[in-house]
Design a protein around this motif. Structure first.
Motif, PDB file in Angstrom:
ATOM      1  N   ASP A   1     -66.963 -50.934  26.247  1.00 18.18           N
ATOM      2  CA  ASP A   1     -65.814 -50.024  26.094  1.00 18.18           C
ATOM      3  C   ASP A   1     -64.937 -50.024  27.331  1.00 18.18           C
ATOM      4  O   ASP A   1     -63.839 -49.468  27.320  1.00 18.18           O
ATOM      5  CB  ASP A   1     -66.290 -48.591  25.782  1.00 18.18           C
ATOM      6  CG  ASP A   1     -67.362 -48.114  26.758  1.00 18.18           C
ATOM      7  OD1 ASP A   1     -68.413 -48.763  26.839  1.00 18.18           O
ATOM      8  OD2 ASP A   1     -67.125 -47.113  27.455  1.00 18.18           O
ATOM      9  N   ASN A   2     -65.393 -50.662  28.397  1.00 19.47           N
ATOM     10  CA  ASN A   2     -64.590 -50.769  29.606  1.00 19.47           C
ATOM     11  C   ASN A   2     -64.065 -52.191  29.803  1.00 19.47           C
ATOM     12  O   ASN A   2     -63.741 -52.583  30.924  1.00 19.47           O
ATOM     13  CB  ASN A   2     -65.389 -50.319  30.824  1.00 19.47           C
ATOM     14  CG  ASN A   2     -65.639 -48.821  30.820  1.00 19.47           C
ATOM     15  OD1 ASN A   2     -64.893 -48.064  30.204  1.00 19.47           O
ATOM     16  ND2 ASN A   2     -66.689 -48.396  31.496  1.00 19.47           N
TER      17      ASN A   2
ATOM     18  N   ARG B   1     -60.009 -52.190  23.430  1.00 19.64           N
ATOM     19  CA  ARG B   1     -61.205 -52.642  24.141  1.00 19.64           C
ATOM     20  C   ARG B   1     -62.045 -53.539  23.250  1.00 19.64           C
ATOM     21  O   ARG B   1     -61.866 -53.529  22.024  1.00 19.64           O
ATOM     22  CB  ARG B   1     -62.067 -51.412  24.515  1.00 19.64           C
ATOM     23  CG  ARG B   1     -61.313 -50.352  25.270  1.00 19.64           C
ATOM     24  CD  ARG B   1     -61.756 -48.945  24.884  1.00 19.64           C
ATOM     25  NE  ARG B   1     -60.781 -47.957  25.348  1.00 19.64           N
ATOM     26  CZ  ARG B   1     -60.839 -47.328  26.505  1.00 19.64           C
ATOM     27  NH1 ARG B   1     -61.846 -47.529  27.304  1.00 19.64           N
ATOM     28  NH2 ARG B   1     -59.898 -46.488  26.877  1.00 19.64           N
TER      29      ARG B   1
ATOM     30  N   ASP C   1     -60.911 -48.630  34.242  1.00 17.07           N
ATOM     31  CA  ASP C   1     -61.934 -47.620  34.495  1.00 17.07           C
ATOM     32  C   ASP C   1     -62.654 -47.829  35.820  1.00 17.07           C
ATOM     33  O   ASP C   1     -63.706 -48.454  35.891  1.00 17.07           O
ATOM     34  CB  ASP C   1     -62.954 -47.553  33.341  1.00 17.07           C
ATOM     35  CG  ASP C   1     -62.566 -46.445  32.384  1.00 17.07           C
ATOM     36  OD1 ASP C   1     -61.482 -45.865  32.571  1.00 17.07           O
ATOM     37  OD2 ASP C   1     -63.344 -46.150  31.464  1.00 17.07           O
TER      38      ASP C   1
HETATM   39 MG    MG Z   1     -64.361 -46.029  29.852  1.00 16.38          MG
END
Ligand code: MG
Ligand code: AMP
Length: 477
Positions: free
Chosen positions: A249-250, A180, A259
């Motif tokens: 983080d996504n 990520r 996600d």
């Molecule tokens: Mg996530």
């Protein structure tokens, strides 16, 4: 147990501070709910010799496939603008499966118990959100949008405590990798330049091998990640997809969507649309997604700054120049995409204005984003409020002197007929909770050929009632 999983665990060769070795927690009463046979086939997997029970054991982690070397990955992330140290708090990567044609995919369990990164969480996942991720990720795939995929969902026979008591479940996720933007941020926070270099090298080899022999890799890497993100966001905007939690983080380096927590598809066109119950300020509203992607990429540039140039000031210059080019690049892609949605093949000076006029009209009159474009294709039942635009569009279409077939085929590939409408998703999840999987499976099947009109699937094309505008989605974590 014969499965044809062929694991290679190259990620575990990276610096040990980037992960923790950990086993999935055994579950009480595993039961398979969904298995994606098409995906299994594409991956060269074969589960034909396994019975129900063995499949359930496999997809809950009670028995591990041979060669798996499970890890939880460490990462950081800007969540709603604020940096936090995170990591897989409820996910475990079993390893990288190598397909018969040598493609490498992470196989990951989501919801398989606590890890060193769980913080206050229980490491578990509830059935509803895991089915939701399965539905949406597979829908995205069939819409021809880059995405992680879902191989299976199994229940654990255990309860998870959320606002209410819910059945626990595990999703098996398949991704080109789980690296990520936040993975780079994590290493940057640790100020470990050697690991940062290693992570860059690794990411390049895995996702951008075309630049692996370049001397100055970092700026090219940033540009390539940006290009993939631009393509991805353009696709999201094409089908009305709202991710809902575009935290760093996504956001994957591979350019896949990941996600599918509070995400949802927009019915009535409005760039301010937000479904997520936790997005109080509309940071991740439909129309903000391009600028948020740019913001996230700036965080990637920050993280790899020491690799962009030895001289810090020069590095900032290099990074800024790349990040500043986002807007123009995105606008070109967005314009091309909208032209395809409207069947415009040639270029006219006023196309930008024409496109904006349509968007404004849809917004002002609460028109369904998906169905509006499809209606144009057939010239059928054009909404009264669109008549003026429609006349202009007809003149514009005729001017380009292209065959009806050519125009239609371009529009057909840009405009889905069937998207996972929120009310349909909710209905199928509700039934699934009661143990009835019929509407879930019907929905999953209906989403398999989203660009083809089928008279038996018109129910899936209806937007929610206008009174249902308060639809809210939850992370379910
Ligand atoms: Mg996530
Ligand atoms: P997400 O909203 O799924 O992207 O998760 C954000 C972060 O919270 C990640 O680090 C997750 O691993 C963590 N997380 C989410 N749910 C849980 C849970 N039930 N237990 C532990 N960690 C979780």
């Amino acid at each position: 147990m014969k499965t044809n999983f062929k694991f290679d665990n190259s990620y575990t060769q990276l610096t040990s501070m980037m992960m923790s070795k950990i086993m999935p927690v055994k579950v009480k009463l595993p039961k398979l709910v969904l298995l994606n046979h098409n995906l299994a086939k594409q991956l060269g997997l074969d589960f034909s010799s396994l019975d129900e029970k063995q499949l359930a054991e496999l997809f809950t982690g009670n028995t591990l496939p041979e060669g798996a070397n499970p890890i939880a990955q460490a990462y950081a992330g800007h969540q709603f603008g604020h940096l936090a140290i995170l990591g897989d708090g409820r996910a475990i990567v079993l390893g990288e499966h190598i397909t018969p044609n040598k493609q490498r995919y992470d196989i990951q369990f989501k919801g398989s118990g606590r890890t060193p990164y769980s913080r206050g969480g229980d490491g578990k996942a509830a059935l509803g959100p895991m089915l939701r991720e399965y539905i949406i990720s597979e829908a995205m795939h069939h819409l021809n949008i880059r995405t992680t995929r879902s191989l299976a969902v199994a229940t654990t026979g255990e309860n998870v405590m959320r606002e209410t008591v819910l059945p626990g479940a595990i999703l098996t996720r398949v991704a080109e990798s789980h690296i990520r933007v936040g993975t780079f941020e994590y290493v940057a926070i640790k100020r470990d330049l050697q690991t940062l270099k290693k992570l860059l090298q690794y990411s390049v080899e895995r996702h951008y091998p075309e630049i692996k022999d370049l001397d100055k890799q970092a700026p090219e890497f940033l540009k390539l990640v940006m290009e993939r993100q631009i393509d991805l966001i353009t696709d999201w905007m094409r089908v009305g997809f709202i991710h809902g939690v575009m935290n760093t983080d996504n956001m994957l380096i591979s350019g896949e969507s990941i996600d599918f927590g509070p995400c949802a598809f927009m019915d009535y066109y409005n760039p301010k649309t937000v479904f997520s119950s936790i997005d109080h300020h509309g940071r991740y509203a439909f129309g903000n997604q391009p600028s948020i992607a740019q913001w996230n990429l700036a965080r990637l540039a920050d993280a790899i700054l020491p690799l962009l140039h030895e001289d810090q000031n020069k590095a900032i210059e290099v990074g800024e120049e790349i990040i500043h080019s986002f807007k123009e690049k995105y606008e070109i892609k967005f314009h091309e995409m909208m032209k395809r949605k409207l069947g415009l093949i040639t270029d006219e000076n006023d196309d930008v204005i024409l496109i904006q006029e349509l968007l404004d009209t849809m917004e002002k009159n609460n028109l369904d984003y998906t169905n509006t474009f499809r209606d144009f294709m057939h010239g059928k039942s054009i909404n009264d409020n669109l008549k003026k635009f429609h006349d202009k569009w007809k003149i514009r279409i005729d001017k380009q002197n292209r065959s009806h077939e050519e125009i239609l085929s371009i529009m057909k590939n840009a405009n889905p007929v069937i998207i996972p409408r929120n009310h349909k998703v909710e209905e199928s999840l509700k039934e699934a909770h009661k143990g009835n999987l019929v509407s879930l499976n019907n929905l999953i099947n209906a989403l398999k050929e989203p660009y083809i009109e089928r008279s038996d699937l018109t129910l899936y094309q209806q937007p929610a009632h206008k009174t249902d505008k308060k639809y809210k989605t939850f992370c379910g974590t």
